[in-house]
Write a protein that holds these residues in place. Sequence first.
Motif, PDB file in Angstrom:
ATOM      1  N   PRO A  48      17.348  43.850  60.416  1.00  0.00           N
ATOM      2  CA  PRO A  48      17.209  45.309  60.600  1.00  0.00           C
ATOM      3  C   PRO A  48      15.753  45.746  60.501  1.00  0.00           C
ATOM      4  O   PRO A  48      14.936  45.132  59.808  1.00  0.00           O
ATOM      5  N   ASN A  49      15.461  46.839  61.190  1.00  0.00           N
ATOM      6  CA  ASN A  49      14.126  47.435  61.180  1.00  0.00           C
ATOM      7  C   ASN A  49      14.255  48.907  60.774  1.00  0.00           C
ATOM      8  O   ASN A  49      14.979  49.670  61.422  1.00  0.00           O
ATOM      9  N   LYS A  50      13.567  49.287  59.733  1.00  0.00           N
ATOM     10  CA  LYS A  50      13.692  50.659  59.227  1.00  0.00           C
ATOM     11  C   LYS A  50      13.254  51.680  60.268  1.00  0.00           C
ATOM     12  O   LYS A  50      13.830  52.775  60.368  1.00  0.00           O
ATOM     13  N   ASN A  51      12.258  51.338  61.052  1.00  0.00           N
ATOM     14  CA  ASN A  51      11.762  52.283  62.051  1.00  0.00           C
ATOM     15  C   ASN A  51      12.814  52.623  63.113  1.00  0.00           C
ATOM     16  O   ASN A  51      12.798  53.720  63.671  1.00  0.00           O
ATOM     17  N   ASP A  52      13.742  51.689  63.387  1.00  0.00           N
ATOM     18  CA  ASP A  52      14.814  51.989  64.332  1.00  0.00           C
ATOM     19  C   ASP A  52      15.689  53.126  63.822  1.00  0.00           C
ATOM     20  O   ASP A  52      16.081  54.028  64.582  1.00  0.00           O
ATOM     21  N   TYR A  53      15.998  53.088  62.531  1.00  0.00           N
ATOM     22  CA  TYR A  53      16.803  54.161  61.936  1.00  0.00           C
ATOM     23  C   TYR A  53      16.051  55.490  61.960  1.00  0.00           C
ATOM     24  O   TYR A  53      16.642  56.541  62.246  1.00  0.00           O
ATOM     25  N   LEU A  54      14.757  55.437  61.641  1.00  0.00           N
ATOM     26  CA  LEU A  54      13.978  56.670  61.596  1.00  0.00           C
ATOM     27  C   LEU A  54      13.833  57.282  62.985  1.00  0.00           C
ATOM     28  O   LEU A  54      13.894  58.509  63.143  1.00  0.00           O
ATOM     29  N   ARG A  55      13.631  56.443  64.005  1.00  0.00           N
ATOM     30  CA  ARG A  55      13.542  56.975  65.361  1.00  0.00           C
ATOM     31  C   ARG A  55      14.873  57.597  65.803  1.00  0.00           C
ATOM     32  O   ARG A  55      14.890  58.637  66.468  1.00  0.00           O
ATOM     33  N   TYR A  56      15.957  56.963  65.423  1.00  0.00           N
ATOM     34  CA  TYR A  56      17.284  57.482  65.751  1.00  0.00           C
ATOM     35  C   TYR A  56      17.499  58.850  65.082  1.00  0.00           C
ATOM     36  O   TYR A  56      17.951  59.819  65.720  1.00  0.00           O
ATOM     37  N   ALA A  57      17.167  58.928  63.802  1.00  0.00           N
ATOM     38  CA  ALA A  57      17.325  60.191  63.069  1.00  0.00           C
ATOM     39  C   ALA A  57      16.431  61.283  63.651  1.00  0.00           C
ATOM     40  O   ALA A  57      16.844  62.444  63.773  1.00  0.00           O
ATOM     41  N   ALA A  58      15.211  60.919  64.031  1.00  0.00           N
ATOM     42  CA  ALA A  58      14.301  61.906  64.627  1.00  0.00           C
ATOM     43  C   ALA A  58      14.852  62.418  65.953  1.00  0.00           C
ATOM     44  O   ALA A  58      14.727  63.614  66.270  1.00  0.00           O
ATOM     45  N   TYR A  59      15.463  61.539  66.735  1.00  0.00           N
ATOM     46  CA  TYR A  59      16.064  61.970  67.996  1.00  0.00           C
ATOM     47  C   TYR A  59      17.186  62.968  67.746  1.00  0.00           C
ATOM     48  O   TYR A  59      17.287  63.996  68.440  1.00  0.00           O
ATOM     49  N   GLU A  60      18.043  62.693  66.760  1.00  0.00           N
ATOM     50  CA  GLU A  60      19.145  63.609  66.459  1.00  0.00           C
ATOM     51  C   GLU A  60      18.625  64.945  65.916  1.00  0.00           C
ATOM     52  O   GLU A  60      19.212  65.999  66.194  1.00  0.00           O
ATOM     53  N   MET A  61      17.537  64.917  65.169  1.00  0.00           N
ATOM     54  CA  MET A  61      16.940  66.172  64.687  1.00  0.00           C
ATOM     55  C   MET A  61      16.447  67.018  65.859  1.00  0.00           C
ATOM     56  O   MET A  61      16.648  68.240  65.893  1.00  0.00           O
ATOM     57  N   GLY A  62      15.786  66.359  66.797  1.00  0.00           N
ATOM     58  CA  GLY A  62      15.320  67.093  67.970  1.00  0.00           C
ATOM     59  C   GLY A  62      16.468  67.646  68.786  1.00  0.00           C
ATOM     60  O   GLY A  62      16.406  68.774  69.318  1.00  0.00           O
ATOM     61  N   LEU A  63      17.558  66.878  68.872  1.00  0.00           N
ATOM     62  CA  LEU A  63      18.742  67.323  69.616  1.00  0.00           C
ATOM     63  C   LEU A  63      19.374  68.540  68.954  1.00  0.00           C
ATOM     64  O   LEU A  63      19.772  69.504  69.629  1.00  0.00           O
ATOM     65  N   GLU A  64      19.438  68.528  67.640  1.00  0.00           N
ATOM     66  CA  GLU A  64      20.005  69.671  66.914  1.00  0.00           C
ATOM     67  C   GLU A  64      19.123  70.904  67.044  1.00  0.00           C
ATOM     68  O   GLU A  64      19.630  72.027  67.199  1.00  0.00           O
ATOM     69  N   ALA A  65      17.806  70.709  67.003  1.00  0.00           N
ATOM     70  CA  ALA A  65      16.896  71.849  67.181  1.00  0.00           C
ATOM     71  C   ALA A  65      17.066  72.457  68.571  1.00  0.00           C
ATOM     72  O   ALA A  65      17.070  73.691  68.732  1.00  0.00           O
ATOM     73  N   LEU A  66      17.239  71.604  69.583  1.00  0.00           N
ATOM     74  CA  LEU A  66      17.454  72.101  70.942  1.00  0.00           C
ATOM     75  C   LEU A  66      18.773  72.849  71.041  1.00  0.00           C
ATOM     76  O   LEU A  66      18.869  73.903  71.701  1.00  0.00           O
ATOM     77  N   ARG A  67      19.830  72.325  70.403  1.00  0.00           N
ATOM     78  CA  ARG A  67      21.129  73.008  70.434  1.00  0.00           C
ATOM     79  C   ARG A  67      21.035  74.404  69.816  1.00  0.00           C
ATOM     80  O   ARG A  67      21.568  75.383  70.364  1.00  0.00           O
ATOM     81  N   ARG A  68      20.321  74.511  68.695  1.00  0.00           N
ATOM     82  CA  ARG A  68      20.194  75.816  68.039  1.00  0.00           C
ATOM     83  C   ARG A  68      19.441  76.814  68.933  1.00  0.00           C
ATOM     84  O   ARG A  68      19.807  78.000  69.014  1.00  0.00           O
TER      85      ARG A  68
END
Length: 665
Positions: A48-68
């Motif tokens: 596992p690579n921690k940065n993969d999780y962080l990039r995934y979480a950052a993508y979902e944060m951006g998606l939620e900001a766009l939805r709002r």
Amino acid sequence: MERVQFEQEQMLAELKDLGEKGLFSPGEIKQIIKRRTAFETALVRRIPNKNDYLRYAAYEMGLEALRRKRVTRLKLPKSPPSISDYALTRRQFQIFERALQKFKSDVSLWLQYLRVAQRAGSRALAGRIAARAVQLHPRTPALYVLAASHELANGGMGAARVLLQRGLRLNADCAEMWREYVRLELGFVEALRRRWDVLGISLQDSSDRGRGRGQDPENQGERIDRAEEEAMGDEARGAIMDGAIVRQAIDGAAKALPTIELFQNLQTLIAGYPVPESLRNSLLDHLHARLAEALPRHAAAVALHATRALALRSAEELAGDALVDALRRANEEMLAALDADGTERCPQDELAATYAQFIEEWCRKEDVDAHLKLYLIGSLHALIKRQTKKNTPSAVLLAAHVHLLMELVHLEPSPPATPSRILSIARRYTSTTPMDARVWLARLQAESAHGTAESVNDAWANARHAVPTCTEIWLWGADRCCLSLQSSSSNSWEEFDALLAESMHDAALRDVHQSLLLRIAESIGKRSRGLASTTGERRARVEHVAKRCLPSARAWERIFLALTNPDAEIDEEDEDEEERVRGEEQEEEEEEGLVREVYEYWRGTGEVEEATLAWARWLLVRKKRGDEAMKAISRACGADGGGLAQKWAAIVRGSEEDQEGEGAG
């Protein structure tokens, strides 16, 4: 891949809801599925690579900001909450939970997860995250501070206090935690005071209580344990208002961590906290009493107490007569400590250095009146005279006096000393303390600024004789010689050569000698017109250094780097273009021969690996001759050459990446 398929199935309901609400188009939904599938595939790797999780979480944060934003822009009618309203935020939390299953020991990951939960407004989840993080990492003070801050923001004053006290039992040596604990207790006292003011509860000596700055009494009052408040009597309330709880916190901090940094932090905290003036002064008096008990022989503690008034007042308050009085009191208190016997308070040398720093700081302030600067430098001079009558004065005071006289030589309306007076004082001080390098350096600067060339040379020679092992003194004049080597055609090289010879007369000067060789490396690599304008002249210097100057491996490394520096280009402004082109090939051959010669000298000192890597890198990057570079590496690789081969492979990969980047650019 079963996990990827499972996650794809789980996202169908939310994506369908997003499409039905018109927040995302069918094309955007397909892109979301594609991106999430790529992220999920990356998460199921064997390693596992921690940065993969962080990039995934950052993508979902951006998606939620766009939805709002789209919900706000489209002005959708109010309806019962549906899955798409919370699914994106919930997915962020799930990603962090999955990451923490793999990286429980990563404190930064816990901190990021906690902040994400706080931003999302999930108070209960943030509390659970903080509790789990503290349980797993009890020796990490930042987690206790964040957890206590979360509890305090949500009305849990008692829980916040318990958390910090538990953290302090395990991390008593952390100044940050003690500061936050004192801040917590200060906030508790101020919250009670404001709440009682709102409720009309009067206490004795309440005339001085003011309203604090920029705080809401009602919100502050919500942080108080109501049952605890109702159980208080008048005596207890009075003690709290007098800062009894804060004093206990200060006592605990001073006992557990008696360092000057702690007291400085606590003074800054108390001085800037919005509490009544009488309480602030009372707490500061208590803090400085504990400071005197904990650090009775610490020079910085004496200075902290002496300069208390200067540090506590704002720039607006500290002006005019207030500044004069505060500066005078601080100066007199520090002078009294210096005039006392050093065994009673603190070592005289440390206190003298602290006082010199105090005088220099205030004399260099542009907004301080000239008369105040004259007063301070006069106090310093008077102290030196008093010490001279008793014994030898402190060298740090002498050096500081000379430096300040030079800096204030143009002070209006009248400087503290003329240039001739400065020279006289500097020469007298070197006679008083002939073995101190700081005083000699101060005199050298004075001679350089106001003396003659002959007096400068004499002073430098005397300084080298008086303090022969001080590298800084040798380099002071060596730097001047190096400047001459690069900018003139005088006999500076002969002067520098004589200096090198002088430094080889005594084995104790080995470090000085090598420092001088490091200085001359730059002049050898310089390709400007004038001295050493040709490769032959620079080769002569290299051979002279090799045969006569006993250079170390570090000196050869510096010379090699100076010769191969791509920025050290020849100045061709006045050179005929045809002549330049005709001699370019011959110049390059001679240059390469010189670099090879330095490489062989460097390799001969025993640092075969470092020298070979530098030589091979130069061949590969500058000359584009990778085959020859590989031969040099093979020549250096013996039976145990695996480490060298790995380093060379990393250099080759870096060179290829740079070339790809240039090509893309």
